[in-house]
Enzyme design. Structure first.
Site, PDB file in Angstrom:
ATOM      1  N   PRO A 282       0.826  -1.202   0.000  1.00 46.24           N
ATOM      2  CG  PRO A 282       0.088  -0.928   2.204  1.00 46.24           C
ATOM      3  CD  PRO A 282       0.807  -1.900   1.306  1.00 46.24           C
ATOM      4  N   GLY A 283       0.364   2.304  -0.623  1.00 50.36           N
ATOM      5  CA  GLY A 283       1.028   3.608  -0.602  1.00 50.36           C
ATOM      6  C   GLY A 283       0.100   4.639   0.015  1.00 50.36           C
ATOM      7  NE  ARG A 321      -4.672  11.946  -6.085  1.00 49.40           N
ATOM      8  CZ  ARG A 321      -5.927  11.765  -5.740  1.00 49.40           C
ATOM      9  NH1 ARG A 321      -6.533  12.652  -4.977  1.00 49.40           N
ATOM     10  NH2 ARG A 321      -6.595  10.693  -6.118  1.00 49.40           N
ATOM     11  CB  CYS A 352      -1.206  31.564 -16.138  1.00 49.99           C
ATOM     12  SG  CYS A 352      -0.435  32.926 -15.311  1.00 49.99           S
ATOM     13  CD  GLU A 353      -3.715  25.168 -16.927  1.00 51.19           C
ATOM     14  OE1 GLU A 353      -2.597  25.236 -17.448  1.00 51.19           O
ATOM     15  OE2 GLU A 353      -4.486  24.217 -17.109  1.00 51.19           O
TER      16      GLU A 353
HETATM   17  N1  LLP Z   1       1.787  -1.289  -6.303  1.00 54.14           N
HETATM   18  C1  LLP Z   1       1.765  -0.980  -7.601  1.00 54.14           C
HETATM   19  C2  LLP Z   1       2.310  -1.925  -8.564  1.00 54.14           C
HETATM   20  C3  LLP Z   1       1.219   0.247  -8.024  1.00 54.14           C
HETATM   21  O1  LLP Z   1       1.199   0.541  -9.321  1.00 54.14           O
HETATM   22  C4  LLP Z   1       0.704   1.139  -7.067  1.00 54.14           C
HETATM   23  C5  LLP Z   1       0.158   2.445  -7.468  1.00 54.14           C
HETATM   24  C6  LLP Z   1       0.772   0.771  -5.710  1.00 54.14           C
HETATM   25  C7  LLP Z   1       1.307  -0.457  -5.362  1.00 54.14           C
HETATM   26  C8  LLP Z   1       0.270   1.658  -4.616  1.00 54.14           C
HETATM   27  O2  LLP Z   1      -1.085   1.879  -4.741  1.00 54.14           O
HETATM   28  P1  LLP Z   1      -1.877   2.666  -3.570  1.00 54.14           P
HETATM   29  O3  LLP Z   1      -1.879   1.773  -2.359  1.00 54.14           O
HETATM   30  O4  LLP Z   1      -1.185   3.931  -3.329  1.00 54.14           O
HETATM   31  O5  LLP Z   1      -3.248   2.838  -4.147  1.00 54.14           O
HETATM   32  N2  LLP Z   1      -1.448   9.163  -9.027  1.00 54.14           N
HETATM   33  C9  LLP Z   1      -2.666   8.434  -8.740  1.00 54.14           C
HETATM   34  C10 LLP Z   1      -2.386   7.057  -8.173  1.00 54.14           C
HETATM   35  C11 LLP Z   1      -1.496   6.214  -9.054  1.00 54.14           C
HETATM   36  C12 LLP Z   1      -1.241   4.863  -8.461  1.00 54.14           C
HETATM   37  C13 LLP Z   1      -0.129   4.173  -9.161  1.00 54.14           C
HETATM   38  N3  LLP Z   1       0.208   2.884  -8.673  1.00 54.14           N
HETATM   39  C14 LLP Z   1      -3.519   9.277  -7.777  1.00 54.14           C
HETATM   40  O6  LLP Z   1      -3.099  10.351  -7.402  1.00 54.14           O
HETATM   41  O7  LLP Z   1      -4.619   8.879  -7.436  1.00 54.14           O
END
Ligand code: LLP
Length: 423
Positions: A282-283, A321, A352-353
């Site tokens: 998780p991120g 986002r 500027c948008e």
């Molecule tokens: N593992 C893989 C292989 C991934 O591609 C990702 C996220 C994660 C783990 C972590 O996912 P999370 O737990 O954070 O959902 N920029 C976008 C999100 C892009 C996610 C990319 N991959 C946003 O701001 O919503």
């Protein structure tokens, strides 16, 4: 509109008797005065306790997806808490190594890993490489044959053919995907066969990640069910279930805890007869709610019968986002955190948008004034890491808050930094 719901704030958030918000024992208005705005503020205890939930549920399979929020301090924190670190590029790998994370605690991702990136990964002995294409198998084999590094342990990334309920830009489990090898097409089986027969890699498991910001836990269970026959057939020691757990951004949204998510994953695996050691990465669920961005209000423009625009000193450069995905956020005043928010406004940035939105439909206290510190909660994930210098706006600092101390872990960019790469 009611005051800001407390579940959108980090764990150590406290509202004082006059309504002022502190996080990690630090007053947000004072922080804005001291360090300037905009600034990304993080509750360090919140980050750590989210990490601990992942470790409690998955032990050595606990991994953090660095793409959500990465700097040296965060990489070090995650390593200290006992998680592996998932990096998606050579740049993320570089930050992790610079923070002192050993190669063996790093998992290397990426759908187009260059020869240079794979070379560094092999040289530093990354713990796992998640293989994403047949071309990558060729590349790893050639590098190992040339003696660049030891034979790596790899996982094969599988797309299970699942459309998770989330924004189409962050769905990754469907058959039509740039990521991984399709299950239905037989491509995943072919990749696994190649990896097993290869002397340039040791196949230790499969990897599946269906997307990001997923609220419906059943989507994860469905992916596990879908991939289970393949997992059982190969009978490999490891299975990574990726990340993707959704978080609440606005009032009315509720998300599952890491422990609840873990419960669903482990139960679905047990029911499907999967005995492999489970990994997750998780991120967002670790970093998002830990972070708050503070801005200062510069102009308030009332367009009678239309709307009121409140301009702050950041915008799409520190949080793209809303523009990219139409994402919603809340806004509140840290000087009056538990006040009723009765004034509808649109919070915009200084770029500027016209599309430069921070919060399209925000509610703020009706005594909002020029010079107020305005904050957006739940900005700890995919904010700092996706920031840009559009309009040559310097990027904000990252400040960790804990036990009454504020620690600048990434300093604010200066105008001279903006010239650092120019000839
Ligand atoms: N593992 C893989 C292989 C991934 O591609 C990702 C996220 C994660 C783990 C972590 O996912 P999370 O737990 O954070 O959902 N920029 C976008 C999100 C892009 C996610 C990319 N991959 C946003 O701001 O919503």
């Amino acid at each position: 509109m009611t005051p800001l719901p407390p579940h959108l704030l980090p764990h150590t958030a406290e509202v004082g008797p006059t309504g002022r918000l502190s996080v990690g024992g630090c007053d947000l208005v004072e922080l804005a005065d001291t360090f300037g705005t905009p600034a990304y503020l993080y509750d360090e205890d919140h980050l750590r306790s989210q990490c601990r939930q992942v470790v409690a549920a998955f032990g050595t399979g606990a991994t953090y997806a660095g793409k959500a929020f990465l700097c040296k301090a965060m990489a070090a924190l995650v390593h200290e808490e006992g998680l592996m670190l998932d990096v998606a590029t050579g740049g993320e790998l570089h930050v992790a190594l610079a923070a002192g994370v050993p190669g063996s605690s790093i998992i290397m991702h990426g759908n187009n890993k260059s020869e240079e990136e794979l070379t560094r990964a092999l040289q530093v002995g990354v713990g796992r490489i998640v293989v994403d294409s047949h071309d990558e198998i060729d590349r790893i084999e050639a590098l190992v044959a040339a003696g660049v590094g030891p034979v790596p342990q790899v996982l094969i990334r599988v797309t299970p053919g699942i459309e998770a309920h989330t924004h189409e830009y962050v769905m990754t489990g469907q058959d039509d995907s740039k990521f991984g090898f399709g299950l239905a097409s037989g491509s995943a089986a072919e990749a696994a066969r190649r990896a097993i027969e290869s002397s340039g890699m040791e196949l230790v498991g499969l990897h599946v990640h269906i997307g990001s910001n997923i609220f419906l836990l059943a989507s994860f269970a469905k992916a596990i069910e879908r991939i289970a026959p393949f997992v059982r057939k190969l009978d490999l020691p490891e299975l990574s279930l990726g990340g993707g757990l959704g978080v609440a951004y606005v009032a009315g949204e509720e998300s599952a805890s890491i422990a609840q998510w873990a419960g669903v994953l482990t139960k679905a695996c047990a029911e499907a007869g999967i005995t492999a050691r489970l990994y997750v990465e998780p991120g967002r669920a670790i970093a998002a709610t830990a972070g708050i961005t503070v801005y200062r209000v510069g102009t308030i423009k009332e367009l009678p019968g239309i709307r009121t625009y409140v301009s702050v000193d950041g915008g799409m450069s520190d949080n793209p986002r809303p523009v990219l995905y139409g994402s919603g956020y809340e806004a509140f005043l840290p000087r009056a955190t538990d006040s009723t928010r009765s004034l509808p406004v649109t919070v915009v940035g200084k770029h500027c948008e016209s599309g430069d939105l921070v919060v399209r439909e925000a509610w703020v206290p009706d005594d909002l004034a020029i010079g107020d510190v305005l904050a957006t909660p739940v900005t700890g994930a995919y904010g700092h890491v996706m920031a840009s210098n559009y309009n040559k706006v310097p990027r904000p600092p990252v400040i960790f808050l804990r036990d009454g101390e504020a620690r600048v872990v990434v300093r604010r960019e200066t105008y001279d930094d903006l010239l650092a790469l120019d000839w």
